[in-house]
Write a protein that holds these residues in place. Structure first.
Motif, PDB file in Angstrom:
ATOM      1  N   ALA A  83      10.910 -26.999 -17.139  1.00 55.05           N
ATOM      2  CA  ALA A  83       9.655 -27.355 -17.807  1.00 55.05           C
ATOM      3  C   ALA A  83       8.843 -26.109 -18.127  1.00 55.05           C
ATOM      4  O   ALA A  83       8.312 -25.968 -19.232  1.00 55.05           O
ATOM      5  CB  ALA A  83       8.851 -28.299 -16.918  1.00 55.05           C
ATOM      6  N   ARG A  84       8.747 -25.200 -17.154  1.00 53.18           N
ATOM      7  CA  ARG A  84       7.985 -23.963 -17.386  1.00 53.18           C
ATOM      8  C   ARG A  84       8.576 -23.139 -18.525  1.00 53.18           C
ATOM      9  O   ARG A  84       7.851 -22.661 -19.400  1.00 53.18           O
ATOM     10  CB  ARG A  84       7.955 -23.130 -16.100  1.00 53.18           C
ATOM     11  CG  ARG A  84       6.844 -23.515 -15.141  1.00 53.18           C
ATOM     12  CD  ARG A  84       6.855 -22.643 -13.923  1.00 53.18           C
ATOM     13  NE  ARG A  84       5.633 -22.825 -13.156  1.00 53.18           N
ATOM     14  CZ  ARG A  84       5.510 -22.492 -11.876  1.00 53.18           C
ATOM     15  NH1 ARG A  84       6.536 -21.962 -11.216  1.00 53.18           N
ATOM     16  NH2 ARG A  84       4.355 -22.675 -11.251  1.00 53.18           N
ATOM     17  N   THR A  85       9.890 -22.968 -18.515  1.00 54.66           N
ATOM     18  CA  THR A  85      10.525 -22.181 -19.560  1.00 54.66           C
ATOM     19  C   THR A  85      10.327 -22.830 -20.929  1.00 54.66           C
ATOM     20  O   THR A  85      10.045 -22.138 -21.923  1.00 54.66           O
ATOM     21  CB  THR A  85      12.028 -22.025 -19.276  1.00 54.66           C
ATOM     22  OG1 THR A  85      12.210 -21.473 -17.966  1.00 54.66           O
ATOM     23  CG2 THR A  85      12.682 -21.104 -20.290  1.00 54.66           C
ATOM     24  N   GLY A  86      10.451 -24.151 -20.990  1.00 59.24           N
ATOM     25  CA  GLY A  86      10.248 -24.854 -22.249  1.00 59.24           C
ATOM     26  C   GLY A  86       8.833 -24.705 -22.775  1.00 59.24           C
ATOM     27  O   GLY A  86       8.610 -24.476 -23.967  1.00 59.24           O
TER      28      GLY A  86
ATOM     29  N   ILE B 212      12.632 -29.064 -24.822  1.00 63.00           N
ATOM     30  CA  ILE B 212      11.224 -29.267 -24.461  1.00 63.00           C
ATOM     31  C   ILE B 212      10.320 -28.434 -25.352  1.00 63.00           C
ATOM     32  O   ILE B 212       9.346 -28.920 -25.927  1.00 63.00           O
ATOM     33  CB  ILE B 212      10.989 -28.915 -22.981  1.00 63.00           C
ATOM     34  CG1 ILE B 212      11.681 -29.937 -22.078  1.00 63.00           C
ATOM     35  CG2 ILE B 212       9.489 -28.869 -22.662  1.00 63.00           C
ATOM     36  CD1 ILE B 212      11.661 -29.570 -20.615  1.00 63.00           C
ATOM     37  N   GLY B 213      10.642 -27.148 -25.492  1.00 58.05           N
ATOM     38  CA  GLY B 213       9.805 -26.261 -26.307  1.00 58.05           C
ATOM     39  C   GLY B 213       9.751 -26.684 -27.756  1.00 58.05           C
ATOM     40  O   GLY B 213       8.676 -26.735 -28.371  1.00 58.05           O
ATOM     41  N   ALA B 214      10.920 -26.997 -28.330  1.00 60.73           N
ATOM     42  CA  ALA B 214      10.963 -27.421 -29.727  1.00 60.73           C
ATOM     43  C   ALA B 214      10.227 -28.734 -29.926  1.00 60.73           C
ATOM     44  O   ALA B 214       9.509 -28.928 -30.922  1.00 60.73           O
ATOM     45  CB  ALA B 214      12.418 -27.556 -30.186  1.00 60.73           C
ATOM     46  N   SER B 215      10.385 -29.664 -28.975  1.00 58.62           N
ATOM     47  CA  SER B 215       9.737 -30.964 -29.089  1.00 58.62           C
ATOM     48  C   SER B 215       8.212 -30.830 -28.991  1.00 58.62           C
ATOM     49  O   SER B 215       7.470 -31.527 -29.687  1.00 58.62           O
ATOM     50  CB  SER B 215      10.253 -31.909 -28.009  1.00 58.62           C
ATOM     51  OG  SER B 215       9.780 -33.224 -28.221  1.00 58.62           O
TER      52      SER B 215
ATOM     53  N   VAL C 299      13.969 -38.614 -29.533  1.00 59.48           N
ATOM     54  CA  VAL C 299      12.811 -37.920 -30.100  1.00 59.48           C
ATOM     55  C   VAL C 299      12.897 -36.425 -29.824  1.00 59.48           C
ATOM     56  O   VAL C 299      12.725 -35.589 -30.707  1.00 59.48           O
ATOM     57  CB  VAL C 299      11.493 -38.488 -29.510  1.00 59.48           C
ATOM     58  CG1 VAL C 299      10.306 -37.623 -29.932  1.00 59.48           C
ATOM     59  CG2 VAL C 299      11.280 -39.920 -29.975  1.00 59.48           C
ATOM     60  N   ALA C 300      13.170 -36.062 -28.566  1.00 55.94           N
ATOM     61  CA  ALA C 300      13.174 -34.660 -28.176  1.00 55.94           C
ATOM     62  C   ALA C 300      14.272 -33.868 -28.866  1.00 55.94           C
ATOM     63  O   ALA C 300      14.037 -32.768 -29.379  1.00 55.94           O
ATOM     64  CB  ALA C 300      13.312 -34.542 -26.659  1.00 55.94           C
ATOM     65  N   TYR C 301      15.502 -34.407 -28.915  1.00 51.80           N
ATOM     66  CA  TYR C 301      16.605 -33.646 -29.483  1.00 51.80           C
ATOM     67  C   TYR C 301      16.592 -33.621 -31.008  1.00 51.80           C
ATOM     68  O   TYR C 301      17.034 -32.645 -31.614  1.00 51.80           O
ATOM     69  CB  TYR C 301      17.938 -34.162 -28.938  1.00 51.80           C
ATOM     70  CG  TYR C 301      18.223 -33.617 -27.558  1.00 51.80           C
ATOM     71  CD1 TYR C 301      18.660 -32.311 -27.379  1.00 51.80           C
ATOM     72  CD2 TYR C 301      18.012 -34.386 -26.422  1.00 51.80           C
ATOM     73  CE1 TYR C 301      18.892 -31.782 -26.120  1.00 51.80           C
ATOM     74  CE2 TYR C 301      18.232 -33.878 -25.148  1.00 51.80           C
ATOM     75  CZ  TYR C 301      18.678 -32.571 -25.004  1.00 51.80           C
ATOM     76  OH  TYR C 301      18.892 -32.065 -23.752  1.00 51.80           O
ATOM     77  N   THR C 302      16.099 -34.664 -31.660  1.00 50.74           N
ATOM     78  CA  THR C 302      15.933 -34.574 -33.111  1.00 50.74           C
ATOM     79  C   THR C 302      14.796 -33.612 -33.453  1.00 50.74           C
ATOM     80  O   THR C 302      14.799 -33.005 -34.518  1.00 50.74           O
ATOM     81  CB  THR C 302      15.648 -35.953 -33.739  1.00 50.74           C
ATOM     82  OG1 THR C 302      14.550 -36.570 -33.063  1.00 50.74           O
ATOM     83  CG2 THR C 302      16.858 -36.849 -33.664  1.00 50.74           C
ATOM     84  N   ASP C 303      13.838 -33.459 -32.529  1.00 48.64           N
ATOM     85  CA  ASP C 303      12.764 -32.498 -32.751  1.00 48.64           C
ATOM     86  C   ASP C 303      13.286 -31.069 -32.865  1.00 48.64           C
ATOM     87  O   ASP C 303      12.654 -30.218 -33.490  1.00 48.64           O
ATOM     88  CB  ASP C 303      11.738 -32.573 -31.610  1.00 48.64           C
ATOM     89  CG  ASP C 303      10.750 -33.713 -31.801  1.00 48.64           C
ATOM     90  OD1 ASP C 303      10.763 -34.320 -32.890  1.00 48.64           O
ATOM     91  OD2 ASP C 303       9.976 -33.996 -30.869  1.00 48.64           O
TER      92      ASP C 303
END
Length: 561
Positions: free
Chosen positions: A291-294, A53-56, A182-186
């Motif tokens: 979600a918060r941590t990300g 989540i954070g990286a994306s 999308v998220a994991y390639t991000d």
């Protein structure tokens, strides 16, 4: 100064392309049995990890607008432009603690869905249509154009359309697998852009040190920047006086000192990070704590961004002012590309890969959100109400193709005039007119149970109208001498109010109007969200992340105030 890429640079870039594509395809194949499920396609099945989540979030945020546009503002304004990034970290804290719990508790998947649930169908439809136009004709087009121009300049200046198509196809390849791909390639994309960006900044600083006789030392080069351009290391742009130069006036109009912190910059960040489909969509695919941590992880990464996207612009300024950078193609927006020319073979390819990663990640994230809004909030509700899971996924993929095709067509010969205005200015101009009304509508909708649907519609329209009035008709409203002491000659015989202050004024009056209209309704709107104190409580580890982020921001402001 030869800007053409060598064979080794192409090799590094091709390796990057193969790694990202292969990983994306692996994720897609692994989840293929669930690909026909709409929630899996649009929200990654609700099980994204915090680091994904954070990286994306960062990969979708950092694009050509930052690498090219913010580096250009670093060339022009200096470190003051870092406020966009550092205060974004504060905005992400606010979103993580207060906004996300409201979304998740009410099972909100899209922003139009929020508007329908909280207000009414009309508000949701109006904003869904608007967001589609904004994402396609402002975000996609500007990122695609700026990215193609920047990479084309490094590749020799003869491949603009080929590069444009290549970026679009690469983004399509990633986005067609859905939100999970999308998220994991991000994760790879953000690693490449951070490493490549840091390498570029390091080379820029050592180059400065070399030219100024202090050795190839990054720290020494940074000290040279502070010595040669002390005005570029102040967070506050001073208010012009009657004897100020046009340059000083232009700087203040772009970032009006303390007034930026009291007005527009908060609206920009909170609206962008808290009320934006292609941003919040990442966090909506997880439970509350994840979600918060990300989101907080993204906030910590934001602290690094000025080092990557702003510092090369200041280095370019110092080199340019001292005759070590004779060419600056494209004005201030050419600063980042100019710095890249100093990179050795191979590393130049890595930096181009970083720039490409930023562009492709943002394009993929935006088209995924476009397909989500169109499929769930327009097609499924108004065109094909009986569409099943498989049909929804296919419709979403068609929407992805259509959005990217439109973006390519409208950037092919720069029909929208992005090059003439500048990418950063283009985006700010067309999104800033509606940000005050949209943020007011979301903020009151989440936290004031009395807000009515009528007030929401009036707020969006009024916020837009007021923004246009304050931006375009300042002399008519205030005269040439304004009590707001923010209007200065712009060199063309007219007067302007700084953009941030226009946003603050629009937001203030929009809030007043919405509150006044809502008082005419019931004390508690039947569609109001249930909110309790328990949903806003944070765990100790979350508190630690928040405190660390805030302490770093305070230290940075103490250093450069």
């Amino acid at each position: 100064m030869n800007q053409n890429l060598a064979f080794a640079d192409y090799a590094v870039f091709i390796i990057y392309f193969i790694v990202v594509s292969a990983y994306g395809y692996t994720v897609y194949r692994k989840r293929k049995q669930d690909e026909q499920d709409a929630k899996a396609y649009f929200l990654a099945e609700g099980n994204l990890t915090w680091w994904a989540i954070g990286a994306s979030l960062i990969a979708s945020n950092i694009s050509a607008e930052q690498f090219i546009g913010m580096s250009g503002e670093g060339f022009f304004l200096g470190i003051a432009v870092a406020a966009y990034e550092w205060l974004a970290a504060v905005a992400l804290i606010i979103v993580a603690v207060w906004f996300i719990p409201v979304y998740l508790k009410n099972k909100i998947y899209t922003m139009p869905q929020f508007l329908k649930t909280r207000y009414n169908e009309s508000t949701a439809l109006i904003m869904a249509v608007f967001w589609l136009f904004l994402y396609v004709f402002v975000n996609l087009t500007s990122i695609l154009y700026l990215g193609a121009v920047a990479i084309n300049g490094l590749a020799g200046g003869e491949y603009l359309h080929v590069i444009m198509i290549g970026l679009a196809v690469f983004a399509l390849f990633i986005s067609l697998g859905g939100m999970k791909v999308v998220a994991y390639t991000d994760v790879i994309q953000v690693a490449v852009l951070i490493i490549g960006g840091l390498v570029t900044s390091y080379i820029a600083l050592t180059t400065v040190g070399q030219y100024f006789g202090v050795g190839e030392n990054a720290i020494a080069g940074f000290k040279v920047l502070m010595r040669e351009a002390p005005e570029h290391f102040k967070m506050i742009i001073p208010k012009p006086t009657a004897t100020s130069s046009q340059l000083d006036i232009d700087k203040y109009l772009t970032f009006p000192g303390l007034m930026s912190y009291l007005a527009g910059i908060w609206i920009i960040n909170l609206n962008y990070w808290g009320c934006n489909q292609y941003i919040t969509q990442r966090a909506l695919g997880a439970d509350l704590q994840t979600a918060r941590t990300g989101i907080l992880f993204a906030g910590m990464l934001k602290l690094l961004m000025p080092l990557i996207v702003m510092l090369p612009g200041i280095a370019a300024y110092v080199l340019y002012q001292n005759g070590h950078l004779p060419q600056l193609v494209g004005g201030k927006d050419g600063a980042y590309s100019a710095v890249l020319t100093f990179l050795p073979t191979g590393l130049k390819g890595l930096s181009v890969a970083a720039l490409t990663a930023a562009i492709v990640a943002s394009l993929a994230g935006k088209v995924n959100s476009i397909s989500t809004i169109y499929t769930l909030d327009i097609h499924k509700k108004y065109i094909q109400k009986e569409a099943g899971e498989k049909q929804q996924v296919n419709i979403g993929r068609i929407a992805v193709f259509a959005a990217m095709l439109l973006a390519v067509l409208f950037t092919w010969n720069d029909i929208l005039g992005i090059g003439g205005v500048g990418g950063f200015t283009y985006i700010q101009k067309y999104t800033g007119f509606i940000s005050p009304g949209v943020f007011a509508m979301f903020f009151l909708g989440m936290f004031w149970k009395r807000t009515t649907g009528t007030a929401a519609i009036v707020g969006v329209i009024l916020g837009f109208v007021l923004s246009v009035l304050f931006n375009e008709y300042a002399p008519m409203l205030f005269g040439n001498e304004t009590l707001l002491y923010t209007a200065y000659p712009n060199g063309k015989g007219a007067f302007e109010i700084p953009f941030h202050i226009c946003m603050g004024l629009s937001f203030f009056f929009t809030m007043l109007a919405m509150i006044g209209i809502s008082f005419a309704g019931p004390k508690v709107n039947p569609k109001a969200f249930e909110i309790d104190a328990e949903m806003f409580k944070v765990k100790p580890q979350t508190t630690v992340l928040i405190v660390i982020t805030l302490l770093v921001i305070v230290a940075l402001y103490v250093k450069f105030w």
